[in-house]
Design a protein around this motif. Structure first.
Motif, PDB file in Angstrom:
ATOM      1  N   PHE A  22       0.843  -1.206   0.000  1.00 22.61           N
ATOM      2  CA  PHE A  22       0.000   0.000   0.000  1.00 22.61           C
ATOM      3  C   PHE A  22       0.876   1.255   0.000  1.00 22.61           C
ATOM      4  O   PHE A  22       0.664   2.170  -0.816  1.00 22.61           O
ATOM      5  N   PHE A  23       1.842   1.301   0.915  1.00 21.38           N
ATOM      6  CA  PHE A  23       2.728   2.468   0.971  1.00 21.38           C
ATOM      7  C   PHE A  23       3.625   2.542  -0.257  1.00 21.38           C
ATOM      8  O   PHE A  23       4.006   3.634  -0.692  1.00 21.38           O
ATOM      9  N   TRP A  24       3.980   1.383  -0.821  1.00 20.21           N
ATOM     10  CA  TRP A  24       4.762   1.385  -2.070  1.00 20.21           C
ATOM     11  C   TRP A  24       3.957   2.027  -3.192  1.00 20.21           C
ATOM     12  O   TRP A  24       4.489   2.823  -3.977  1.00 20.21           O
ATOM     13  N   LEU A  29       7.752   6.141  -4.505  1.00 21.18           N
ATOM     14  CA  LEU A  29       8.807   6.954  -5.122  1.00 21.18           C
ATOM     15  C   LEU A  29       9.569   7.767  -4.088  1.00 21.18           C
ATOM     16  O   LEU A  29      10.698   8.201  -4.333  1.00 21.18           O
ATOM     17  N   PHE A  30       8.955   7.985  -2.928  1.00 23.66           N
ATOM     18  CA  PHE A  30       9.611   8.717  -1.835  1.00 23.66           C
ATOM     19  C   PHE A  30       9.968   7.788  -0.676  1.00 23.66           C
ATOM     20  O   PHE A  30      10.217   8.249   0.440  1.00 23.66           O
ATOM     21  N   GLY A  31       9.974   6.487  -0.946  1.00 21.11           N
ATOM     22  CA  GLY A  31      10.421   5.529   0.051  1.00 21.11           C
ATOM     23  C   GLY A  31       9.475   5.319   1.212  1.00 21.11           C
ATOM     24  O   GLY A  31       9.916   4.898   2.292  1.00 21.11           O
ATOM     25  N   ALA A  32       8.171   5.558   1.023  1.00 28.94           N
ATOM     26  CA  ALA A  32       7.227   5.420   2.132  1.00 28.94           C
ATOM     27  C   ALA A  32       7.195   3.989   2.666  1.00 28.94           C
ATOM     28  O   ALA A  32       7.078   3.773   3.880  1.00 28.94           O
ATOM     29  N   HIS A  33       7.282   3.000   1.782  1.00 29.81           N
ATOM     30  CA  HIS A  33       7.253   1.610   2.240  1.00 29.81           C
ATOM     31  C   HIS A  33       8.501   1.247   3.030  1.00 29.81           C
ATOM     32  O   HIS A  33       8.457   0.433   3.952  1.00 29.81           O
ATOM     33  N   HIS A  34       9.621   1.875   2.709  1.00 34.05           N
ATOM     34  CA  HIS A  34      10.839   1.620   3.476  1.00 34.05           C
ATOM     35  C   HIS A  34      10.764   2.258   4.864  1.00 34.05           C
ATOM     36  O   HIS A  34      11.292   1.701   5.831  1.00 34.05           O
ATOM     37  N   GLN A  42      17.366   3.534   3.380  1.00 32.60           N
ATOM     38  CA  GLN A  42      16.954   3.258   2.005  1.00 32.60           C
ATOM     39  C   GLN A  42      15.873   4.233   1.555  1.00 32.60           C
ATOM     40  O   GLN A  42      15.822   4.609   0.386  1.00 32.60           O
ATOM     41  N   ALA A  43      15.023   4.669   2.490  1.00 28.70           N
ATOM     42  CA  ALA A  43      14.016   5.672   2.153  1.00 28.70           C
ATOM     43  C   ALA A  43      14.683   6.972   1.718  1.00 28.70           C
ATOM     44  O   ALA A  43      14.256   7.609   0.740  1.00 28.70           O
ATOM     45  N   PHE A  44      15.745   7.374   2.416  1.00 30.08           N
ATOM     46  CA  PHE A  44      16.439   8.611   2.024  1.00 30.08           C
ATOM     47  C   PHE A  44      17.097   8.463   0.659  1.00 30.08           C
ATOM     48  O   PHE A  44      17.101   9.410  -0.144  1.00 30.08           O
ATOM     49  N   VAL A  45      17.646   7.287   0.381  1.00 24.27           N
ATOM     50  CA  VAL A  45      18.229   7.057  -0.950  1.00 24.27           C
ATOM     51  C   VAL A  45      17.155   7.233  -2.019  1.00 24.27           C
ATOM     52  O   VAL A  45      17.393   7.843  -3.072  1.00 24.27           O
ATOM     53  N   TYR A  46      15.948   6.732  -1.762  1.00 21.10           N
ATOM     54  CA  TYR A  46      14.858   6.878  -2.716  1.00 21.10           C
ATOM     55  C   TYR A  46      14.453   8.341  -2.862  1.00 21.10           C
ATOM     56  O   TYR A  46      14.193   8.828  -3.968  1.00 21.10           O
ATOM     57  N   ILE A  47      14.371   9.054  -1.739  1.00 20.78           N
ATOM     58  CA  ILE A  47      13.984  10.468  -1.790  1.00 20.78           C
ATOM     59  C   ILE A  47      14.999  11.277  -2.587  1.00 20.78           C
ATOM     60  O   ILE A  47      14.639  12.122  -3.406  1.00 20.78           O
TER      61      ILE A  47
END
Length: 368
Positions: A22-24, A29-34, A42-47
């Motif tokens: 769901f969060f994915w 795209l902003f790493g919400a699922h991470h 990993q969320a920051f890498v995505y952001i």
């Protein structure tokens, strides 16, 4: 008494595949699922890389999320497989995907940092000395990706490699190629000398503390982007000349297109305050000409107060003067005349339909 183990899905605080997906879907795209799974790095890498380097990581997570959830829950099957990998390999084996991610993130961060350094002096301060920090940014990018998940490694060997490679800028000349080669050397150094298994779990932190650290990292990253946009970003005009983006924005705020738009917005706001939102919204809908009546009057060269008799008379005159059979020129001229003729017919049809609607509406009002 028989001692039964509690299933993973029934433990307190376990993560769900449903919510991870769901969060994915709605923030991946902003790493919400991470963030949900506790993988804030990993969320920051995505952001910072727009969804795992322009969405690549986001798409890859379609099939990686079950493994991430199992990792977050310390699923017995996942832990058993991890222990098997540790027994089989003294250190994590080479992964082309992880190596490419290390290089891509480090290169993006270093290029952004390089472009964010002001080219000119600001209040007499020369910021070009910050170029000496580019190797540190490269090492940080490699280290950040290398420490995701169940793998880790020290940053020091990577940092030393990046700074050893630093003097080659005087021989290579091109900044982008220099950064690229530094990134490759640093990534190879990390994978060869620093990479190891993460045998101990990460320390658990409160959600507030986690979001504080992540928020500070995002603010710092946005500050670097802001520096680039304000000091060095350029736009190209119609003559091919480059203009600083900050100057272009400043001039745009004094341009007629912005001042007219601003005046219209102010009028709409004042009208909404006095007449109410819905009345203003209805007027805005009418001004957008959803039925094409305003444009139809314009095509016929009439004001919006023209009577139906005036509309009919004008339509007949224009139809006669612009009939395609009267054009004896080239094929292109005949096509233009035909388009003009059809436009006139459509405008008349729109206004006739509007008249019929008003007539039916008035008839229903009289009957009521």
């Amino acid at each position: 008494m028989e001692n039964k183990s509690i299933p993973v899905d029934e433990r307190k605080g376990t993560k769900s595949k449903f919510w991870a997906y769901f969060f994915w879907l709605f923030g991946g795209l902003f790493g919400a699922h991470h963030i949900y799974l506790g993988r804030d790095d990993q969320a920051f890498v995505y952001i910072s890389t727009f969804g795992g380097y322009v969405g690549c990581g986001f798409l890859r997570d379609i099939y990686r999320i079950p493994a991430y959830v199992a990792d977050a829950n310390d699923d017995p099957a996942f832990i058993a497989d991890f222990k098997r990998k540790v027994r089989t390999n003294r250190k994590p084996p080479f992964s082309a995907v992880r190596f490419a991610a290390e290089a891509a993130v480090a290169y993006l961060w270093a290029e952004l940092f390089n472009n964010a350094i002001p080219q000119d002096e600001i209040y007499g301060i020369n910021f070009r000395h910050l170029l000496h920090l580019i190797p540190a940014v490269v090492a940080l990018g490699v280290w950040a990706v290398g420490n995701l998940g169940r793998e880790q490694g020290s940053i020091w060997m990577t940092l030393v490699t990046a700074y050893v490679f630093y003097p080659t800028i005087y021989y290579i000349g091109d900044d982008s190629m220099w950064i690229f080669l530094m990134v490759i050397a640093s990534s190879l150094s990390f994978d060869t000398f620093s990479k190891e298994w993460r045998l101990k779990p990460r320390k658990k932190r409160s959600f507030v503390r986690r979001m504080t650290y992540l928020g500070l990292a995002v603010v710092l990253y946005l500050a670097v982007i802001g520096s680039y946009l304000y000091f060095n970003a350029v736009v190209t005009d119609s003559e091919g000349e480059e203009i600083k983006l900050s100057e272009a924005v400043r001039h745009f705020l004094t341009s007629p297109i912005w001042t007219d738009l601003k005046a219209s917005l102010v009028v709409a706001w004042n009208q909404a305050r006095h007449q109410g939102f819905w009345a203003t919204w209805a007027q805005l809908i009418d001004l957008s000409d959803p039925r094409g009546e305003i444009n139809a009057y314009k095509v016929l060269g009439l004001s919006q107060t023209a009577s139906q008799n005036e509309v009919t008379a004008r339509w007949r005159t224009l139809s006669r003067d612009n009939h395609p059979d009267k054009v004896k020129g080239s094929e292109e001229e005949r096509l233009k005349a035909q388009e003009k003729f059809m436009e006139i017919q459509q405008a008349y049809e729109i206004l006739s339909q509007a008249k019929n609607r008003r007539r039916r509406r008035n008839r229903r009002s009289d009957e009521e």
